[in-house]
Design a protein around this motif. Structure first.
Motif, PDB file in Angstrom:
ATOM      1  N   VAL A  40     -68.996  36.940  99.916  1.00 32.64           N
ATOM      2  CA  VAL A  40     -67.928  37.790  99.405  1.00 32.64           C
ATOM      3  C   VAL A  40     -67.987  37.769  97.877  1.00 32.64           C
ATOM      4  CG1 VAL A  40     -65.453  38.247  99.348  1.00 32.64           C
ATOM      5  CG2 VAL A  40     -66.490  37.276 101.411  1.00 32.64           C
ATOM      6  N   ILE A  41     -68.330  38.915  97.292  1.00 29.22           N
ATOM      7  CA  ILE A  41     -68.406  39.058  95.843  1.00 29.22           C
ATOM      8  C   ILE A  41     -67.153  39.792  95.385  1.00 29.22           C
ATOM      9  CG2 ILE A  41     -69.709  40.013  93.906  1.00 29.22           C
ATOM     10  CD1 ILE A  41     -72.188  39.979  95.729  1.00 29.22           C
ATOM     11  N   GLN A  42     -66.355  39.142  94.566  1.00 32.65           N
ATOM     12  CA  GLN A  42     -65.107  39.729  94.086  1.00 32.65           C
ATOM     13  C   GLN A  42     -65.208  39.969  92.583  1.00 32.65           C
ATOM     14  OE1 GLN A  42     -62.145  40.440  95.952  1.00 32.65           O
ATOM     15  NE2 GLN A  42     -61.432  41.453  94.083  1.00 32.65           N
ATOM     16  N   GLU A  43     -65.207  41.238  92.190  1.00 37.54           N
ATOM     17  CA  GLU A  43     -65.218  41.536  90.768  1.00 37.54           C
ATOM     18  C   GLU A  43     -63.839  41.301  90.169  1.00 37.54           C
ATOM     19  OE1 GLU A  43     -66.055  45.087  87.491  1.00 37.54           O
ATOM     20  OE2 GLU A  43     -66.458  45.468  89.621  1.00 37.54           O
ATOM     21  N   ASP A  44     -63.825  40.638  89.038  1.00 39.97           N
ATOM     22  CA  ASP A  44     -62.577  40.428  88.293  1.00 39.97           C
ATOM     23  C   ASP A  44     -62.366  41.647  87.405  1.00 39.97           C
ATOM     24  OD1 ASP A  44     -60.315  39.122  87.277  1.00 39.97           O
ATOM     25  OD2 ASP A  44     -61.477  38.295  85.602  1.00 39.97           O
ATOM     26  N   VAL A  60     -73.120  40.940 103.028  1.00 36.76           N
ATOM     27  CA  VAL A  60     -72.486  40.894 101.709  1.00 36.76           C
ATOM     28  C   VAL A  60     -71.314  41.865 101.667  1.00 36.76           C
ATOM     29  CG1 VAL A  60     -72.805  41.274  99.230  1.00 36.76           C
ATOM     30  CG2 VAL A  60     -74.669  40.278 100.593  1.00 36.76           C
ATOM     31  N   THR A  61     -70.160  41.374 101.231  1.00 34.95           N
ATOM     32  CA  THR A  61     -68.970  42.201 101.022  1.00 34.95           C
ATOM     33  C   THR A  61     -68.650  42.231  99.537  1.00 34.95           C
ATOM     34  OG1 THR A  61     -68.041  41.662 103.192  1.00 34.95           O
ATOM     35  CG2 THR A  61     -66.506  42.466 101.513  1.00 34.95           C
ATOM     36  N   PHE A  62     -68.497  43.437  98.989  1.00 32.17           N
ATOM     37  CA  PHE A  62     -68.156  43.583  97.574  1.00 32.17           C
ATOM     38  C   PHE A  62     -66.757  44.158  97.456  1.00 32.17           C
ATOM     39  CE2 PHE A  62     -68.290  46.444  93.726  1.00 32.17           C
ATOM     40  CZ  PHE A  62     -68.123  45.419  92.795  1.00 32.17           C
ATOM     41  N   ARG A  63     -65.922  43.486  96.646  1.00 28.02           N
ATOM     42  CA  ARG A  63     -64.551  43.924  96.423  1.00 28.02           C
ATOM     43  C   ARG A  63     -64.278  43.981  94.923  1.00 28.02           C
ATOM     44  NH1 ARG A  63     -60.309  42.688 100.370  1.00 28.02           N
ATOM     45  NH2 ARG A  63     -59.082  42.422  98.468  1.00 28.02           N
ATOM     46  N   GLN A  64     -63.310  44.794  94.552  1.00 28.82           N
ATOM     47  CA  GLN A  64     -62.846  44.872  93.170  1.00 28.82           C
ATOM     48  C   GLN A  64     -61.331  44.703  93.139  1.00 28.82           C
ATOM     49  OE1 GLN A  64     -64.678  48.843  92.445  1.00 28.82           O
ATOM     50  NE2 GLN A  64     -65.628  47.886  90.655  1.00 28.82           N
ATOM     51  N   GLY A  65     -60.807  44.386  91.961  1.00 36.70           N
ATOM     52  CA  GLY A  65     -59.359  44.255  91.817  1.00 36.70           C
ATOM     53  C   GLY A  65     -58.987  44.116  90.366  1.00 36.70           C
ATOM     54  N   ARG A  66     -57.712  44.218  90.076  1.00 27.70           N
ATOM     55  CA  ARG A  66     -57.279  44.109  88.693  1.00 27.70           C
ATOM     56  C   ARG A  66     -57.635  42.734  88.139  1.00 27.70           C
ATOM     57  NH1 ARG A  66     -50.659  43.916  89.060  1.00 27.70           N
ATOM     58  NH2 ARG A  66     -50.478  42.708  90.981  1.00 27.70           N
ATOM     59  N   PRO A  67     -58.006  42.652  86.875  1.00 28.96           N
ATOM     60  CA  PRO A  67     -58.478  41.383  86.312  1.00 28.96           C
ATOM     61  C   PRO A  67     -57.383  40.327  86.229  1.00 28.96           C
ATOM     62  CG  PRO A  67     -58.251  43.047  84.590  1.00 28.96           C
ATOM     63  CD  PRO A  67     -58.053  43.753  85.904  1.00 28.96           C
ATOM     64  N   GLY A  68     -57.751  39.103  86.554  1.00 31.48           N
ATOM     65  CA  GLY A  68     -56.814  37.989  86.479  1.00 31.48           C
ATOM     66  C   GLY A  68     -57.524  36.673  86.231  1.00 31.48           C
ATOM     67  N   ALA A  77     -60.433  36.697  97.195  1.00 32.44           N
ATOM     68  CA  ALA A  77     -61.605  36.846  98.061  1.00 32.44           C
ATOM     69  C   ALA A  77     -61.429  36.100  99.378  1.00 32.44           C
ATOM     70  CB  ALA A  77     -62.857  36.355  97.341  1.00 32.44           C
ATOM     71  N   LEU A  78     -60.523  35.118  99.413  1.00 32.30           N
ATOM     72  CA  LEU A  78     -60.277  34.381 100.656  1.00 32.30           C
ATOM     73  C   LEU A  78     -59.711  35.289 101.756  1.00 32.30           C
ATOM     74  CD1 LEU A  78     -58.797  31.001  99.345  1.00 32.30           C
ATOM     75  CD2 LEU A  78     -61.108  31.437 100.213  1.00 32.30           C
ATOM     76  N   SER A  79     -59.209  36.459 101.372  1.00 36.48           N
ATOM     77  CA  SER A  79     -58.738  37.402 102.400  1.00 36.48           C
ATOM     78  C   SER A  79     -59.876  37.865 103.289  1.00 36.48           C
ATOM     79  CB  SER A  79     -58.068  38.609 101.744  1.00 36.48           C
ATOM     80  OG  SER A  79     -59.006  39.367 100.986  1.00 36.48           O
ATOM     81  N   GLU A  80     -61.118  37.733 102.803  1.00 39.54           N
ATOM     82  CA  GLU A  80     -62.300  38.106 103.580  1.00 39.54           C
ATOM     83  C   GLU A  80     -62.982  36.895 104.204  1.00 39.54           C
ATOM     84  OE1 GLU A  80     -63.409  41.114 104.152  1.00 39.54           O
ATOM     85  OE2 GLU A  80     -62.206  42.319 102.773  1.00 39.54           O
ATOM     86  N   ALA A  81     -62.376  35.729 104.043  1.00 37.24           N
ATOM     87  CA  ALA A  81     -62.996  34.496 104.528  1.00 37.24           C
ATOM     88  C   ALA A  81     -62.811  34.372 106.032  1.00 37.24           C
ATOM     89  CB  ALA A  81     -62.404  33.293 103.810  1.00 37.24           C
ATOM     90  N   ASP A  82     -63.827  34.727 106.763  1.00 36.89           N
ATOM     91  CA  ASP A  82     -63.772  34.749 108.229  1.00 36.89           C
ATOM     92  C   ASP A  82     -64.576  33.616 108.848  1.00 36.89           C
ATOM     93  OD1 ASP A  82     -66.192  35.704 107.345  1.00 36.89           O
ATOM     94  OD2 ASP A  82     -66.238  37.465 108.643  1.00 36.89           O
TER      95      ASP A  82
END
Length: 281
Positions: A40-44, A60-68, A77-82
């Motif tokens: 799970v790759i999470q862009e900041d 591979v799962t790629f996600r984006q979100g507002r920077p933090g 990214a733990l929301s995709e932790a299966d």
């Protein structure tokens, strides 16, 4: 929970170019039969600079979100932790051969262990590598050992949080990574050590890239006032957890077996140890 290791990577635009190297190190891992991995790759952030470097692989799962910051990116990214386990892999680092299998074997063999770490080699800009002579001995790390060493050695951890391998439910129970501008991974490591036993592998598990753009090399990271505040809240959280009666695993768990005398070790802090160990680092 599936027999899967979820590899979590926080990435921002400057480090995205290293993702192919991280992927190659992950694709080269060999796991026991019935086990697989999910990256799970999470862009900041939400730039257009990271996606071109993400491998085309159904695992591979790629996600984006507002920077933090990296802690927020990893936690969301733990929301995709299966899977049953979570493994940290920073975008600019590489797993050493066999790292996942060794982490998995340690925790699968001993139910009293909540997490694992391993030896690290720095990879310098010229391609050479540098180890650390103060690694602890191979084996279990007892509750409180990392916190005690960290507090007594100017907030330098004896184990590196960038190598963390942890039971998914335990990471979630502790809230994931701390909401700090840096040292968020050390915060999670010390919280884990306050409530559970861990493991250290003396075999190299991570190749830690040293480069000019990494966050730990920036001037803001060494600001004395901010560092003091980070260390204060990290220590307060860890000591508060240590005073509670809750620990992993539950003392009444009939599957927990007894162990020999405690064995601790010395480890280091991902942010502060690596940034401060060598002049100019």
């Amino acid at each position: 929970m599936t027999r899967r290791i979820v590899v979590v990577t926080a990435v921002h635009a400057p480090s995205a170019r290293f993702l192919p190297d991280a992927y190659a190190s992950l694709a080269g891992q060999h796991l026991p039969g019935g086990w697989d991995w999910h990256w799970v790759i999470q862009e900041d952030g939400t730039s257009n600079d990271v996606a071109p470097h993400v491998p085309a692989d159904p695992r591979v799962t790629f996600r984006q979100g507002r920077p933090g910051g990296p802690g927020v990116a990893r936690t969301i990214a733990l929301s995709e932790a299966d899977g049953a386990y979570v493994k940290v892999l920073d975008a600019d680092d590489r797993l050493a051969p066999g790292a996942l299998a060794r982490d998995l074997a340690a925790l699968e063999a001993d139910r009293t262990l909540g997490w694992a770490t391993s030896r690290v080699l720095d990879v310098l800009p010229d391609g050479s590598t540098l180890g650390f002579p103060g690694d602890p001995e191979h084996g279990p790390i007892e509750r409180g050992a990392v916190l005690d060493h960290w507090a007594a050695h100017d907030f330098l951890s004896p184990v590196h949080p960038a190598t963390l391998f942890v039971r998914r439910e335990l990471a979630l129970a502790l809230g994931g990574w701390m909401a700090l501008p840096a040292s968020e991974d050390t915060g999670l490591l010390l919280a884990l050590n306050s409530v559970s036993r861990g493991w250290f592998s003396a075999e190299v598990g991570l190749l830690y890239r040293k480069w000019e753009g990494q966050a730990t090399g920036q001037a803001a990271h060494l600001d004395k006032a901010e560092r003091a505040a980070r260390m204060a809240v990290i220590e307060a959280r860890a000591r508060a957890l240590a005073t509670f009666r809750w620990s992993y695993p539950d003392r009444l768990d009939p599957l927990v077996h007894s162990h020999g005398p405690p064995r601790g070790g010395e480890h280091r802090d991902h942010d502060d140890f690596r940034a401060r160990r060598r002049p100019g680092a």
